[in-house]
Design an enzyme around this catalytic site. Structure first.
Site, PDB file in Angstrom:
ATOM      1  N   PHE A 143       0.856  -1.190   0.000  1.00 24.44           N
ATOM      2  CA  PHE A 143       0.000   0.000   0.000  1.00 24.44           C
ATOM      3  C   PHE A 143       0.895   1.244   0.000  1.00 24.44           C
ATOM      4  CE2 PHE A 143      -3.087   2.829   2.287  1.00 24.44           C
ATOM      5  CZ  PHE A 143      -4.122   2.730   1.365  1.00 24.44           C
TER       6      PHE A 143
ATOM      7  N   ARG B 256     -12.566  -2.938  -8.304  1.00 23.68           N
ATOM      8  CA  ARG B 256     -12.299  -3.777  -7.137  1.00 23.68           C
ATOM      9  C   ARG B 256     -13.615  -4.084  -6.431  1.00 23.68           C
ATOM     10  NH1 ARG B 256      -8.372  -1.948  -2.245  1.00 23.68           N
ATOM     11  NH2 ARG B 256     -10.074  -0.462  -2.011  1.00 23.68           N
TER      12      ARG B 256
ATOM     13  N   ASP C 278       1.190  -5.883   7.734  1.00 24.63           N
ATOM     14  CA  ASP C 278       0.039  -4.977   7.729  1.00 24.63           C
ATOM     15  C   ASP C 278      -1.195  -5.819   7.390  1.00 24.63           C
ATOM     16  OD1 ASP C 278      -1.993  -3.152   7.151  1.00 24.63           O
ATOM     17  OD2 ASP C 278      -0.592  -1.644   6.398  1.00 24.63           O
TER      18      ASP C 278
ATOM     19  N   TYR D 294     -11.616  -0.140  10.145  1.00 25.89           N
ATOM     20  CA  TYR D 294     -12.809   0.376   9.450  1.00 25.89           C
ATOM     21  C   TYR D 294     -13.128  -0.395   8.182  1.00 25.89           C
ATOM     22  CZ  TYR D 294      -9.003   3.059   7.231  1.00 25.89           C
ATOM     23  OH  TYR D 294      -7.840   3.434   6.625  1.00 25.89           O
ATOM     24  N   LYS D 295     -12.322  -1.427   7.862  1.00 28.00           N
ATOM     25  CA  LYS D 295     -12.603  -2.233   6.665  1.00 28.00           C
ATOM     26  C   LYS D 295     -13.467  -3.433   7.076  1.00 28.00           C
ATOM     27  CE  LYS D 295      -8.603  -0.239   4.418  1.00 28.00           C
ATOM     28  NZ  LYS D 295      -7.175  -0.340   4.069  1.00 28.00           N
TER      29      LYS D 295
HETATM   30  C1  LIG Z   1      -6.375   0.779   4.342  1.00 28.42           C
HETATM   31  C2  LIG Z   1      -4.924   0.574   4.548  1.00 28.42           C
HETATM   32  C3  LIG Z   1      -4.182   1.453   5.324  1.00 28.42           C
HETATM   33  C4  LIG Z   1      -4.843   2.679   5.888  1.00 28.42           C
HETATM   34  O1  LIG Z   1      -4.012   3.459   6.668  1.00 28.42           O
HETATM   35  P1  LIG Z   1      -4.627   4.695   7.460  1.00 28.42           P
HETATM   36  O2  LIG Z   1      -3.536   5.167   8.284  1.00 28.42           O
HETATM   37  O3  LIG Z   1      -5.827   4.177   8.208  1.00 28.42           O
HETATM   38  O4  LIG Z   1      -5.098   5.694   6.458  1.00 28.42           O
HETATM   39  C5  LIG Z   1      -2.842   1.180   5.526  1.00 28.42           C
HETATM   40  N1  LIG Z   1      -2.267   0.091   4.997  1.00 28.42           N
HETATM   41  C6  LIG Z   1      -2.960  -0.781   4.227  1.00 28.42           C
HETATM   42  C7  LIG Z   1      -2.300  -1.977   3.666  1.00 28.42           C
HETATM   43  C8  LIG Z   1      -4.305  -0.552   3.972  1.00 28.42           C
HETATM   44  O5  LIG Z   1      -4.993  -1.391   3.210  1.00 28.42           O
END
Ligand SMILES: *Cc1c(COP(=O)(O)O)cnc(C)c1O
Length: 427
Positions: free
Chosen positions: A135, A387, A213, A238-239
């Site tokens: 990411f 997606r 992660d 939040y996912k």
């Molecule tokens: C959604 C996501 C994030 C989100 O990071 P925030 O700090 O909450 O904005 C980070 N890493 C991955 C792999 C994600 O999918």
């Protein structure tokens, strides 16, 4: 109906989708979520999960009673310990024994804290490894951390000419100078599910630590952090955890490492006795040392009902349903979308993918806009990925049927061609 040699049924109909839903072992969970628009086909639970009914009730109590009535007294009636209590609540979904998970900050900030802590412990090793499919925020954070520590960031490219990671090359990239390997467990674009055990072992064999992660895997696939010997992990709530927009993230530090790592943000919530107001920082024993300041209580407390729903469903059942749903989507895509120029950009083997499927099309962005206009909500990931997030607690086979059917209609009718191309908003 005919069947292919591997026994999978082809030529699915809408009636099949309805029949699969009727037999769906998690079907009862859909009603546990607030669905003001019952016709909405929501396929973005991997970006923002739905709102559980229980969260609405709980937030009413948090606002009216805990904040409104109890006021400051609430700090001693559960607020101060909430980051750790909810960490322990989440721990079974991570395969973690108690005392190793805490809610704190955002995923990005937690990653930063743990990357800096790990590189300090691993000095004089100077190499950080990740892959280019990670990411982007994770890569940015690592670039910043590497700069601060005088370390080098090594980005392993994907398999040649492809969108999937090269796990062998990642393992080989961990050398005697590597402090830390950082990977996302499920790739945000392709949905590739990395081999956590194999890559953790490879990092350890080189003397490196590993950080996973879990943002796209927690609540989507079963996790075994303790059993895999994972050192560190972060993830968002939040996912698939359905914790609500901007809900605080979590971090995991294995018991064995906790007292050897120092958080780079020495805030009072990580201090051993914050209310002594002493002038010298002394890290709290255990996982709380990795928190920094006052947590956002309204958002923090709201993560519990989403976790409870997953605990009740059980991750084995969630995984089984997820595999059936994503396989159904892939089968429909092969049958109905491939002839229209769509390709599946996710692993075909359900064992190698998380709970979302990306379908590529050169007009992907405009097709997504056309879908949203019809009340079907996936998201778009540049350059061409449509997606589709499958959250088995509330995504059914009929949702998938409707999404594919709409894509067929849109592309056949060409209605998307009148829509504008990509601007700069949230996709
Ligand atoms: C959604 C996501 C994030 C989100 O990071 P925030 O700090 O909450 O904005 C980070 N890493 C991955 C792999 C994600 O999918």
């Amino acid at each position: 109906m005919d069947e292919t040699s591997d026994g999978r049924k082809r030529h699915f109909t809408e009636a099949d989708a309805r029949q699969f839903d009727a037999a769906h072992p998690l079907a009862g969970f859909r009603d546990r979520f607030f669905t003001p628009d019952p016709d909405l086909v929501y396929l973005d639970g991997n970006s923002l999960g739905r709102l559980p009914h229980a969260t609405r009730t709980l937030l009413g109590d948090v606002v009216d009673r805990q904040w409104g009535d109890r006021l400051i007294r609430s700090w001693n009636e559960g607020w101060f310990s909430a980051t750790e209590r909810l960490g322990d609540r989440l721990a079974p979904l991570l395969g973690a024994a108690p005392g190793q998970v805490v809610f704190s900050d955002s995923t990005s900030v937690n990653l930063y804290k743990l990357v800096l802590a790990a590189t300090e412990l691993q000095a004089p090793r100077r190499r950080l490894v990740t892959d280019s499919l990670n990411f982007p925020s994770d890569i940015y954070i690592m670039q910043g951390a590497a700069g601060l520590r005088g370390a080098q960031l090594h980005l392993v490219p994907p398999v040649e000419g492809g969108e999937f990671p090269d796990e062998e090359a990642i393992a080989r990239a961990c050398d005697g100078d590597t402090a830390l390997l950082v990977l996302s467990h499920v790739a945000f674009k392709s949905g590739w599910l990395y081999d956590m055990q194999k890559l953790t072992d490879a990092a350890h064999a080189a003397g490196a630590l590993v950080l996973w992660d879990l943002s796209h895997s927690v609540g989507a696939v079963p996790l075994e952090l303790d059993a895999c010997g994972v050192d560190l992990a972060v993830g968002c709530s939040y996912k698939y955890l359905n914790g609500g927009p901007g809900a605080p993230a979590f971090l995991y530090v294995s018991r064995a490492l906790q007292d050897r790592l120092r958080s780079p943000i020495q805030g009072w919530f990580g201090q051993s006795d914050p209310f002594a107001f002493g002038l010298d920082y002394e890290a709290a024993p255990g996982i709380r040392r990795f928190t920094a300041g006052t947590p956002p209580l309204l958002s923090l407390l709201a993560v519990e009902p989403g976790i409870d729903l997953l605990l009740e469903a059980g991750m084995e059942r969630v995984r089984e349903a997820s595999a059936a749903l994503t396989s159904f989507l892939c089968d429909l895509a092969d049958e109905r979308l491939a002839p229209l120029g769509f390709t599946i950009a996710s692993p075909r083997d359900a064992g190698k993918r998380g709970s979302h499927v990306t379908i590529a099309h050169e007009d992907g962005y405009r097709i997504v806009q056309a879908l949203i206009r019809r009340g079907i909500i996936p998201d778009f990931r540049a350059p061409d990925g449509i997606r589709l997030g499958i959250a088995p607690l509330y995504t059914g086979f009929l949702d998938i049927w409707r999404a594919v059917d709409a894509m067929v209609e849109i592309v056949r009718g060409g209605s998307h061609l009148e829509l504008p191309g990509r601007g700069s908003g949230v996709t």
